[in-house]
Design an enzyme around this catalytic site. Structure first.
Site, PDB file in Angstrom:
ATOM      1  N   ASP A  34       0.711  -1.143  -0.153  1.00 15.08           N
ATOM      2  CA  ASP A  34       0.032  -0.138   0.096  1.00 15.08           C
ATOM      3  C   ASP A  34       0.974   1.197  -0.145  1.00 15.08           C
ATOM      4  O   ASP A  34       2.180   1.006   0.002  1.00 15.08           O
ATOM      5  CB  ASP A  34      -0.855  -0.108   1.072  1.00 15.08           C
ATOM      6  CG  ASP A  34      -0.486  -0.060   2.552  1.00 15.08           C
ATOM      7  OD1 ASP A  34       0.966   0.293   2.566  1.00 15.08           O
ATOM      8  OD2 ASP A  34      -1.055  -0.598   3.549  1.00 15.08           O
ATOM      9  N   SER A  35       0.433   2.299  -0.008  1.00 13.79           N
ATOM     10  CA  SER A  35       1.121   3.625   0.044  1.00 13.79           C
ATOM     11  C   SER A  35       2.085   3.709   1.206  1.00 13.79           C
ATOM     12  O   SER A  35       3.188   4.369   0.860  1.00 13.79           O
ATOM     13  CB  SER A  35       0.412   4.838  -0.298  1.00 13.79           C
ATOM     14  OG  SER A  35      -0.666   4.873   1.138  1.00 13.79           O
TER      15      SER A  35
END
Length: 74
Positions: A34-35
């Site tokens: 994810d980010s």
């Protein structure tokens, strides 16, 4: 050499066998990054390779090969 170091960092962060990582491994799709994971990875690469990756460049990095190429070119 750079590829091996990149694989080592990724394998440690994602608890993977480095042998499973190829230059075509997709960070988001294959590693479920994810980010926040991507930010952590970039920070690890910056520390390891004594460099800075601009935020706009991070958006262009999709695969392990992209990371290696960026490091080699900078």
């Amino acid at each position: 050499m750079i590829f091996e170091k990149v694989c080592k960092i990724i394998s440690e962060q994602f608890d993977l066998d480095p042998q499973e990582i190829t230059e075509d491994t997709l960070l988001i799709d294959d590693l479920d990054a994810d980010s926040l994971d991507l930010v952590d990875l970039v920070m690890s690469f910056e520390d390891e390779f004594q460099m800075e990756v601009p935020e706009e460049e991070v958006e262009n990095i999709k695969t392990v090969g992209d990371i290696v190429k960026y490091i080699e070119e900078n």
